[in-house]
Design an enzyme around this catalytic site. Structure first.
Site, PDB file in Angstrom:
ATOM      1  N   GLY A 214       0.838  -1.246  -0.033  1.00 33.64           N
ATOM      2  CA  GLY A 214      -0.077   0.002   0.187  1.00 33.64           C
ATOM      3  C   GLY A 214       0.915   1.350  -0.053  1.00 33.64           C
ATOM      4  N   GLU A 242       3.976  -7.021   1.521  1.00 32.22           N
ATOM      5  CA  GLU A 242       3.161  -7.488   0.307  1.00 32.22           C
ATOM      6  C   GLU A 242       3.140  -6.326  -0.759  1.00 32.22           C
ATOM      7  OE1 GLU A 242      -0.661  -8.540   1.440  1.00 32.22           O
ATOM      8  OE2 GLU A 242       0.087 -10.373   2.532  1.00 32.22           O
ATOM      9  N   PRO A 243       4.422  -5.687  -1.122  1.00 30.96           N
ATOM     10  CA  PRO A 243       4.031  -4.585  -2.050  1.00 30.96           C
ATOM     11  C   PRO A 243       3.550  -5.001  -3.306  1.00 30.96           C
ATOM     12  CG  PRO A 243       6.193  -5.307  -2.031  1.00 30.96           C
ATOM     13  CD  PRO A 243       5.514  -5.835  -0.819  1.00 30.96           C
ATOM     14  N   GLY A 244       2.878  -4.049  -4.072  1.00 33.48           N
ATOM     15  CA  GLY A 244       2.421  -4.217  -5.532  1.00 33.48           C
ATOM     16  C   GLY A 244       2.935  -3.143  -6.293  1.00 33.48           C
ATOM     17  N   ARG A 245       1.991  -1.800  -6.085  1.00 34.40           N
ATOM     18  CA  ARG A 245       2.382  -0.766  -6.995  1.00 34.40           C
ATOM     19  C   ARG A 245       3.751  -0.399  -6.693  1.00 34.40           C
ATOM     20  NH1 ARG A 245      -0.908   3.095  -7.734  1.00 34.40           N
ATOM     21  NH2 ARG A 245      -2.225   2.011  -6.257  1.00 34.40           N
ATOM     22  N   TYR A 284     -10.418   6.268  -9.980  1.00 33.21           N
ATOM     23  CA  TYR A 284      -9.783   7.083  -8.837  1.00 33.21           C
ATOM     24  C   TYR A 284      -9.230   8.438  -8.792  1.00 33.21           C
ATOM     25  CZ  TYR A 284      -8.714   1.952  -7.973  1.00 33.21           C
ATOM     26  OH  TYR A 284      -8.766   0.620  -7.982  1.00 33.21           O
ATOM     27  N   CYS A 309     -16.652   6.023 -25.787  1.00 31.14           N
ATOM     28  CA  CYS A 309     -17.893   6.886 -25.859  1.00 31.14           C
ATOM     29  C   CYS A 309     -18.234   7.166 -24.463  1.00 31.14           C
ATOM     30  CB  CYS A 309     -18.850   6.436 -26.738  1.00 31.14           C
ATOM     31  SG  CYS A 309     -18.913   4.799 -26.832  1.00 31.14           S
ATOM     32  N   GLU A 310     -17.445   7.805 -23.656  1.00 35.17           N
ATOM     33  CA  GLU A 310     -17.757   7.928 -22.258  1.00 35.17           C
ATOM     34  C   GLU A 310     -16.957   9.300 -21.973  1.00 35.17           C
ATOM     35  OE1 GLU A 310     -18.850   5.551 -19.595  1.00 35.17           O
ATOM     36  OE2 GLU A 310     -18.959   3.870 -20.920  1.00 35.17           O
ATOM     37  N   TYR A 338      -1.345  -1.450 -11.828  1.00 30.05           N
ATOM     38  CA  TYR A 338      -2.724  -1.568 -12.084  1.00 30.05           C
ATOM     39  C   TYR A 338      -3.070  -0.580 -13.473  1.00 30.05           C
ATOM     40  CZ  TYR A 338      -2.439  -2.639  -7.171  1.00 30.05           C
ATOM     41  OH  TYR A 338      -1.994  -3.348  -6.083  1.00 30.05           O
TER      42      TYR A 338
HETATM   43  C1  LIG Z   1      -3.918  -7.745   0.874  1.00 35.80           C
HETATM   44  C2  LIG Z   1      -3.164  -6.844  -0.151  1.00 35.80           C
HETATM   45  N1  LIG Z   1      -1.974  -6.755  -0.142  1.00 35.80           N
HETATM   46  C3  LIG Z   1      -1.050  -5.921  -0.819  1.00 35.80           C
HETATM   47  C4  LIG Z   1      -1.755  -5.201  -1.819  1.00 35.80           C
HETATM   48  C5  LIG Z   1      -0.834  -4.500  -2.737  1.00 35.80           C
HETATM   49  O1  LIG Z   1      -0.851  -2.975  -2.533  1.00 35.80           O
HETATM   50  P1  LIG Z   1       0.061  -2.103  -3.292  1.00 35.80           P
HETATM   51  O2  LIG Z   1      -0.248  -2.309  -4.604  1.00 35.80           O
HETATM   52  O3  LIG Z   1      -0.758  -0.680  -3.130  1.00 35.80           O
HETATM   53  O4  LIG Z   1       1.356  -2.184  -2.482  1.00 35.80           O
HETATM   54  C6  LIG Z   1      -2.817  -5.076  -1.762  1.00 35.80           C
HETATM   55  C7  LIG Z   1      -3.692  -4.193  -2.952  1.00 35.80           C
HETATM   56  O5  LIG Z   1      -4.795  -3.892  -3.020  1.00 35.80           O
HETATM   57  C8  LIG Z   1      -3.889  -5.925  -1.139  1.00 35.80           C
HETATM   58  O6  LIG Z   1      -5.075  -6.009  -1.290  1.00 35.80           O
END
Ligand SMILES: Cc1ncc(COP(=O)(O)O)c(C=O)c1O
Length: 384
Positions: A214, A242-245, A284, A309-310, A338
């Site tokens: 997050g 658990e990084p994604g972004r 968002y 067309c939005e 994302y």
């Molecule tokens: C449980 C959980 N872990 C990790 C993430 C990754 O979040 P981010 O991409 O913001 O780091 C998410 C994304 O929503 C999530 O739901």
């Protein structure tokens, strides 16, 4: 993003637009920054941010595990060779397929409600997701730890769910918290971890604290890491994250070509990508940096509008650009997370191609196509 403009032009020419491009050097650098900040914490990439198999293979090769929230994401993890300790099965409404695939792969489950204790495969390893009931600095749709959010169990319920896991013969590893995505203020994490550590007296020591992801791109990563490590050590626990972004956003750029311009009630630069390729601005109100890849004299202020067309199909508003000309290229930055992952086939638009940049990479070529552009036939292939 360090890809030279000449290489971006080359990619657009070769693979067409709209096109997602990723900078391998920035992907590696982001992981290095995470490891520098979080030390020995175990890293699980939240593949929802970008599940392209080439990126997953790269991260798997670097020792990263995966957080999966669907049968498809579990299948991707398995396809790149992950199993056991390298997989987390998460989600508020897991399907039978996820329980059975997670069990077969020996994954760790993130339990989101007490009922799940009875649904896990026998002798599972599990963490309990806690909702710390906090307002955080992000868009409402991205906040997952607010009072009314559907995620996790309450602080009061958490110790009982841990005990229930043990009573049912599972290994209750510890607690999990994830308060949302694109969070700007590191103090939100301090508050969340603080709420969790209040449980220490009831839970006793734990093996694992999963501090989620997050992290906003400009958030104080060192500060978040410090707080997460302190929270883990309060439980005597190993830290997982658990990084994604954070791992993929900056590496990704969406390349789109100017289709034309229009001055009516607004001033529009029309481009060949829109909400179907990058939904975040519409969903968002997300802001992505826009860089024109052409030189020009006079600068004007433009809204960047897509082909759908939005009326909400705008990638950015009020962007200063030299006079746009049909065929010129725009680079929409910080689009690696994302972006492609949320692209859709609405309007029977083909999802875009994706290419990886690595100077002098595979066979000496700078670019590798890592996903071909879909055809209309791909889009309707499952229809009977
Ligand atoms: C449980 C959980 N872990 C990790 C993430 C990754 O979040 P981010 O991409 O913001 O780091 C998410 C994304 O929503 C999530 O739901």
């Amino acid at each position: 993003m360090t890809i030279p403009a000449s290489a971006l032009h080359d990619a657009a020419e070769r693979f067409g637009t709209p096109l997602y491009v990723y900078d391998a050097a920035e992907l590696d650098a982001a992981l290095a920054r995470v490891r520098a900040a979080f030390g020995t914490a175990r890293v699980y990439y939240a593949m929802k941010a970008n599940p392209n198999l080439t990126l997953l293979r790269r991260l798997h090769g670097a020792g990263v595990g995966f957080e999966c929230v669907s049968p498809g994401e579990l299948a991707r993890a398995e396809a790149v060779g992950a199993s056991g300790e390298r997989i987390l099965v998460n989600g508020p409404a897991k399907s039978e397929t996820e329980y059975s695939a997670g069990g077969r792969l020996g994954a760790t489950f993130i339990v989101d409600r007490a009922e799940e204790v009875a649904l896990l495969p026998p002798h599972s390893r599990a963490l309990v997701r806690v909702n710390p009931a906090l307002a955080v600095s992000t868009h409402d749709h991205l906040a997952t730890g607010a009072v009314g959010s559907k995620f996790g169990v309450t602080l009061a319920q958490a110790p009982r769910v841990l005990a229930a896991l043990r009573d049912a013969g599972h290994t209750a590893l510890g607690l999990h918290v994830h308060i949302g995505s694109a969070i700007r203020d590191a103090h939100d994490f301090t508050a969340a971890f603080g709420r969790l550590t209040e449980l220490r007296a009831q839970t006793g020591p734990l093996a694992v604290l999963d501090a989620g992801g997050g992290w906003g791109l400009d958030a104080d990563l060192g500060g978040i890491a410090r707080e997460a490590r302190a929270a883990a050590s309060a439980f005597g626990a190993a830290l997982w994250v658990e990084p994604g972004r954070y791992l993929v956003a900056r590496a990704g750029t969406l390349l789109t070509r100017v289709v034309g311009t229009k001055r009516t009630g607004g001033t529009f630069c029309l481009v060949d990508a829109g909400m179907t390729e990058l939904l975040r601005p519409m969903l968002y109100g997300a802001l992505h940096p826009v860089t024109p890849l052409w030189d020009g004299g006079e600068t004007g202020v433009w809204d960047i509008a897509g082909p759908a067309c939005e009326s909400g199909d705008l990638l950015a508003r009020g962007v200063s650009l030299p006079q746009p000309r049909r065929g010129e290229l725009l680079a929409i930055g910080e689009a690696g997370a994302y972006g492609a992952a949320m692209s859709s086939t609405y309007l029977t638009r083909s999802r875009p191609a994706e290419a990886l940049y690595q100077a002098g990479g595979e066979n000496g070529a700078d670019w590798t196509l890592i996903r071909r552009r879909e055809t209309p036939q791909d889009v309707w292939a499952a229809e009977t």
